[in-house]
Design a protein around this motif. Structure first.
Motif, PDB file in Angstrom:
ATOM      1  N   VAL A 352      59.434 -63.349 -79.331  1.00 35.52           N
ATOM      2  CA  VAL A 352      58.077 -62.948 -79.690  1.00 35.52           C
ATOM      3  C   VAL A 352      57.285 -64.189 -80.083  1.00 35.52           C
ATOM      4  N   SER A 353      56.062 -64.265 -79.636  1.00 36.11           N
ATOM      5  CA  SER A 353      55.197 -65.372 -80.017  1.00 36.11           C
ATOM      6  C   SER A 353      53.853 -64.812 -80.488  1.00 36.11           C
ATOM      7  N   ILE A 354      53.141 -65.627 -81.238  1.00 37.68           N
ATOM      8  CA  ILE A 354      51.810 -65.242 -81.703  1.00 37.68           C
ATOM      9  C   ILE A 354      50.785 -66.222 -81.157  1.00 37.68           C
ATOM     10  N   SER A 355      49.560 -65.783 -81.133  1.00 37.45           N
ATOM     11  CA  SER A 355      48.452 -66.616 -80.675  1.00 37.45           C
ATOM     12  C   SER A 355      47.181 -66.036 -81.252  1.00 37.45           C
ATOM     13  N   LEU A 356      46.080 -66.694 -81.026  1.00 37.71           N
ATOM     14  CA  LEU A 356      44.795 -66.083 -81.310  1.00 37.71           C
ATOM     15  C   LEU A 356      44.497 -65.071 -80.203  1.00 37.71           C
ATOM     16  N   PRO A 357      43.675 -64.051 -80.470  1.00 39.34           N
ATOM     17  CA  PRO A 357      43.426 -63.002 -79.476  1.00 39.34           C
ATOM     18  C   PRO A 357      42.958 -63.558 -78.128  1.00 39.34           C
ATOM     19  N   HIS A 358      43.475 -62.942 -77.074  1.00 41.16           N
ATOM     20  CA  HIS A 358      43.127 -63.309 -75.691  1.00 41.16           C
ATOM     21  C   HIS A 358      43.433 -64.778 -75.413  1.00 41.16           C
ATOM     22  N   PHE A 359      44.428 -65.328 -76.140  1.00 38.60           N
ATOM     23  CA  PHE A 359      44.826 -66.731 -76.003  1.00 38.60           C
ATOM     24  C   PHE A 359      43.635 -67.665 -76.218  1.00 38.60           C
ATOM     25  N   LEU A 360      42.804 -67.339 -77.198  1.00 39.08           N
ATOM     26  CA  LEU A 360      41.648 -68.172 -77.533  1.00 39.08           C
ATOM     27  C   LEU A 360      42.098 -69.610 -77.771  1.00 39.08           C
ATOM     28  N   ASN A 361      41.447 -70.560 -77.109  1.00 42.46           N
ATOM     29  CA  ASN A 361      41.742 -71.990 -77.206  1.00 42.46           C
ATOM     30  C   ASN A 361      43.141 -72.343 -76.718  1.00 42.46           C
ATOM     31  N   GLY A 362      43.773 -71.437 -75.963  1.00 42.84           N
ATOM     32  CA  GLY A 362      45.103 -71.710 -75.439  1.00 42.84           C
ATOM     33  C   GLY A 362      45.055 -72.317 -74.049  1.00 42.84           C
ATOM     34  N   ASP A 363      46.228 -72.711 -73.571  1.00 44.36           N
ATOM     35  CA  ASP A 363      46.352 -73.262 -72.225  1.00 44.36           C
ATOM     36  C   ASP A 363      45.798 -72.271 -71.200  1.00 44.36           C
ATOM     37  N   LYS A 364      45.020 -72.789 -70.261  1.00 39.14           N
ATOM     38  CA  LYS A 364      44.408 -71.923 -69.245  1.00 39.14           C
ATOM     39  C   LYS A 364      45.456 -71.169 -68.431  1.00 39.14           C
ATOM     40  N   GLU A 365      46.650 -71.748 -68.304  1.00 42.66           N
ATOM     41  CA  GLU A 365      47.714 -71.112 -67.526  1.00 42.66           C
ATOM     42  C   GLU A 365      48.117 -69.762 -68.123  1.00 42.66           C
ATOM     43  N   LEU A 366      47.939 -69.622 -69.446  1.00 41.08           N
ATOM     44  CA  LEU A 366      48.276 -68.361 -70.101  1.00 41.08           C
ATOM     45  C   LEU A 366      47.447 -67.214 -69.541  1.00 41.08           C
ATOM     46  N   ARG A 367      46.194 -67.498 -69.224  1.00 40.31           N
ATOM     47  CA  ARG A 367      45.298 -66.472 -68.688  1.00 40.31           C
ATOM     48  C   ARG A 367      45.325 -66.428 -67.162  1.00 40.31           C
ATOM     49  N   THR A 368      46.062 -67.359 -66.569  1.00 38.22           N
ATOM     50  CA  THR A 368      46.243 -67.346 -65.118  1.00 38.22           C
ATOM     51  C   THR A 368      47.438 -66.483 -64.738  1.00 38.22           C
ATOM     52  N   ASN A 369      48.508 -66.563 -65.544  1.00 35.44           N
ATOM     53  CA  ASN A 369      49.725 -65.782 -65.268  1.00 35.44           C
ATOM     54  C   ASN A 369      49.522 -64.298 -65.509  1.00 35.44           C
ATOM     55  N   VAL A 370      48.587 -63.960 -66.420  1.00 30.52           N
ATOM     56  CA  VAL A 370      48.251 -62.563 -66.712  1.00 30.52           C
ATOM     57  C   VAL A 370      46.736 -62.448 -66.634  1.00 30.52           C
ATOM     58  N   THR A 371      46.241 -61.535 -65.821  1.00 27.79           N
ATOM     59  CA  THR A 371      44.795 -61.409 -65.647  1.00 27.79           C
ATOM     60  C   THR A 371      44.236 -60.304 -66.537  1.00 27.79           C
ATOM     61  N   GLY A 372      42.922 -60.370 -66.772  1.00 28.79           N
ATOM     62  CA  GLY A 372      42.246 -59.349 -67.575  1.00 28.79           C
ATOM     63  C   GLY A 372      41.907 -59.798 -68.975  1.00 28.79           C
ATOM     64  N   LEU A 373      42.150 -61.070 -69.306  1.00 31.37           N
ATOM     65  CA  LEU A 373      41.901 -61.596 -70.650  1.00 31.37           C
ATOM     66  C   LEU A 373      40.583 -62.355 -70.695  1.00 31.37           C
ATOM     67  N   ASN A 374      39.843 -62.160 -71.772  1.00 30.12           N
ATOM     68  CA  ASN A 374      38.519 -62.780 -71.904  1.00 30.12           C
ATOM     69  C   ASN A 374      38.305 -63.231 -73.355  1.00 30.12           C
ATOM     70  N   PRO A 375      38.725 -64.457 -73.690  1.00 23.95           N
ATOM     71  CA  PRO A 375      38.550 -64.928 -75.072  1.00 23.95           C
ATOM     72  C   PRO A 375      37.090 -65.108 -75.442  1.00 23.95           C
ATOM     73  N   ASP A 376      36.777 -64.773 -76.693  1.00 22.11           N
ATOM     74  CA  ASP A 376      35.412 -64.885 -77.216  1.00 22.11           C
ATOM     75  C   ASP A 376      35.517 -65.377 -78.656  1.00 22.11           C
ATOM     76  N   LEU A 377      34.942 -66.536 -78.926  1.00 27.03           N
ATOM     77  CA  LEU A 377      35.091 -67.162 -80.238  1.00 27.03           C
ATOM     78  C   LEU A 377      34.646 -66.253 -81.366  1.00 27.03           C
ATOM     79  N   GLU A 378      33.480 -65.630 -81.239  1.00 31.60           N
ATOM     80  CA  GLU A 378      32.954 -64.805 -82.324  1.00 31.60           C
ATOM     81  C   GLU A 378      33.789 -63.543 -82.537  1.00 31.60           C
TER      82      GLU A 378
END
Length: 493
Positions: A352-378
């Motif tokens: 199990v790992s943790i992150s900020l929601p929608h992999f906010l500020n994470g490696d772009k590959e995280l959102r490439t391997n799984v689609t449908g994620l849209n990080p929003d700072l606010e």
């Protein structure tokens, strides 16, 4: 000549001297008050001491049984294409929020001789349909975390173990994704495999892991014993965790700094550190570490009180190249992808790992391997508004995401369509700090405003008396200096 000094003259001299000494004493006292109130923190420290934790104290009952409810918003990720994974990447759709009201009570409280106290927590949750976007019987497809945990741990075992595990899982028809309703998703769920696995873990390790659920680890009486500073001996340790289950330092990481647990338990933050706008920490046991919060330069009125905003830095889970402080968290010389943090060490080895929601500020590959994620700072940042003087949380949104890491295990074919190392998001949570109300708000109000205005009254009253007595002394010295000195000499002769 002294023989001719009459009794009225002696009385006059004594009266003049007494009046002069009275004015001088009043001047010195008022001057001392002005200096203490304007140039020291004695007054503020006295107020803070009133707000420390002691049995029967002003804030003890407020801390023990907070009247403020916290809203926990759960945003599950529903996997919409599990039958086509392999042909296409996993796709998720965020649902919710599903809102649960949380009530917290401190139990088994013990005051220690070193200015600390030890307690446990009892949390209850109640679903709030009026604030939720959905119902408890909504069904979603979610990663089968117990199965993926078995695969991850099996990958490190010998061939015979791997073959046996593969045969066992195939016999149970275990799959990488499960349909569960929101009630199960929140409270915890089991399939045939996880039921057996939890029993085996209980036998082998002597401790039964809870069902996997977003609130499973928070609900009910927790056996953990938390030790915090009461502030009675040292205000800088007020509300700071000094021991967790008897341990004063963790044993998970490479350095002493990363193994520290000295951080807030989330109820109080050291007032002086907040006043200095220094970095503070919050210790989260389920994360196996403490999390920093940094003052972002914003001060505003929150729930009628002056507050400073502290935020979790966006690089909190970044790789050592981006954040050198994280080098000690890398396991086996391998770091998690930037933006994620492994908590397997305190979750029975589950990947199990943790992150900020929608992999906010994470490696772009995280959102490439799984689609449908849209990080929003606010929408997805983690922040707390702390009382500018007392360090009490006035508002905040603690946001984080739970993920599971896919590890391929030889002879297990169920995960072959998902690339090894893929991080699958499960859900993200928002723990909202409710507004302070009732008696607690009255206490904070008087400590904030009544005490401030009383200080101003004392300060300016003392300043006025100081000036008045100073002028009176000057006038007395000018007018009566010759008379007083002459009469004193005659009396002495």
């Amino acid at each position: 000549m002294a023989c001719f000094i009459t009794t009225p003259q002696i009385f006059t001299v004594k009266s003049t001297m007494e009046c002069f000494l009275f004015k001088l004493s009043l001047f010195l006292f008022s001057t001392a008050c002005v200096i203490i109130l304007s140039m020291t923190e004695i007054y503020e420290t006295a107020i803070l001491q009133v707000l420390t934790l002691e049995e029967g104290g002003v804030v003890y009952d407020i801390w023990k049984s907070p009247s403020t409810e916290m809203n926990i918003r759960i945003y599950p990720f529903n996997y919409t294409n599990i039958d086509r994974i392999g042909e296409e990447k996993p796709h998720v759709k965020e649902l919710g929020p599903y809102v649960f009201k949380e009530r917290l009570q401190k139990i088994n409280i013990t005051f220690n001789d070193n200015g600390t106290l030890t307690y446990s927590e009892n949390r209850t949750h109640e679903f709030d349909p009026t604030l939720s976007n959905g119902a408890l019987d909504d069904v979603i497809y979610t990663p089968n975390v117990p199965f993926m945990s078995a695969a991850a741990q099996g990958a490190e075992k010998g061939v015979l173990t791997q073959i046996a595990l593969a045969a066992f899982l195939k016999g149970l028809d275990t799959r990488p994704f499960l349909p569960v309703n929101i009630l199960e998703f929140a409270d915890g769920f089991d399939d045939d495999f996880s039921t057996v696995a939890r029993k085996l873990t209980s036998i082998l390790k002597g401790k039964t892991p809870p069902k996997f659920g977003m609130l499973a680890g928070r609900t009910g009486v927790k056996p953990d014993k938390i030790t915090i500073g009461t502030g009675m001996n040292d205000l800088d340790n007020f509300g700071s965790v000094s021991a967790y289950d008897g341990q004063t330092i963790l044993k998970y990481w490479k350095t002493e700094e990363c193994n520290k647990i000295t951080g807030s338990d989330g109820n109080f933050f050291p007032p002086r550190i907040v006043q200095k706008k220094s970095r503070v920490h919050i210790y989260i046991a389920s994360f196996c570490r403490r999390i920093p919060l940094v003052y972002n330069g914003t001060e505003k009125i929150v729930n009628d009180f002056p507050s400073k905003r502290f935020e979790v830095p966006l690089d909190v889970f970044s790789t050592p190249e981006e954040n050198p402080d994280n080098a000690c968290f890398c396991e086996k010389k391998k770091c998690e992808p930037s933006g994620t943090f492994s908590t397997s060490k305190c979750n029975f080895g589950a990947p199990v790992s943790i992150s900020l929601p929608h992999f906010l500020n994470g490696d772009k590959e995280l959102r490439t391997n799984v689609t449908g994620l849209n990080p929003d700072l606010e929408k997805h940042k983690f922040y707390m508004d702390l009382h500018s003087i007392f360090g009490l949380p006035m508002s905040g949104r603690m946001r984080f995401q739970i993920n599971v890491v896919v590890h391929h295990c030889p002879f297990l074919t169920q995960l072959k369509d998902i690339p090894d190392g893929t991080i699958l998001p499960i859900a993200w949570m928002e723990i909202g700090i409710g507004e302070v109300q009732g008696f607690a708000k009255d206490v904070i109000y008087h400590a904030t405003y009544t005490a401030y205005y009383l200080k101003q009254l004392l300060l300016w009253s003392s300043f006025g008396i100081m000036l008045l007595t100073f002028f009176c002394l000057c006038i007395s010295l000018r007018k009566n200096n010759k008379i007083v000195m002459t009469e004193i000499v005659e009396i002495l002769d």
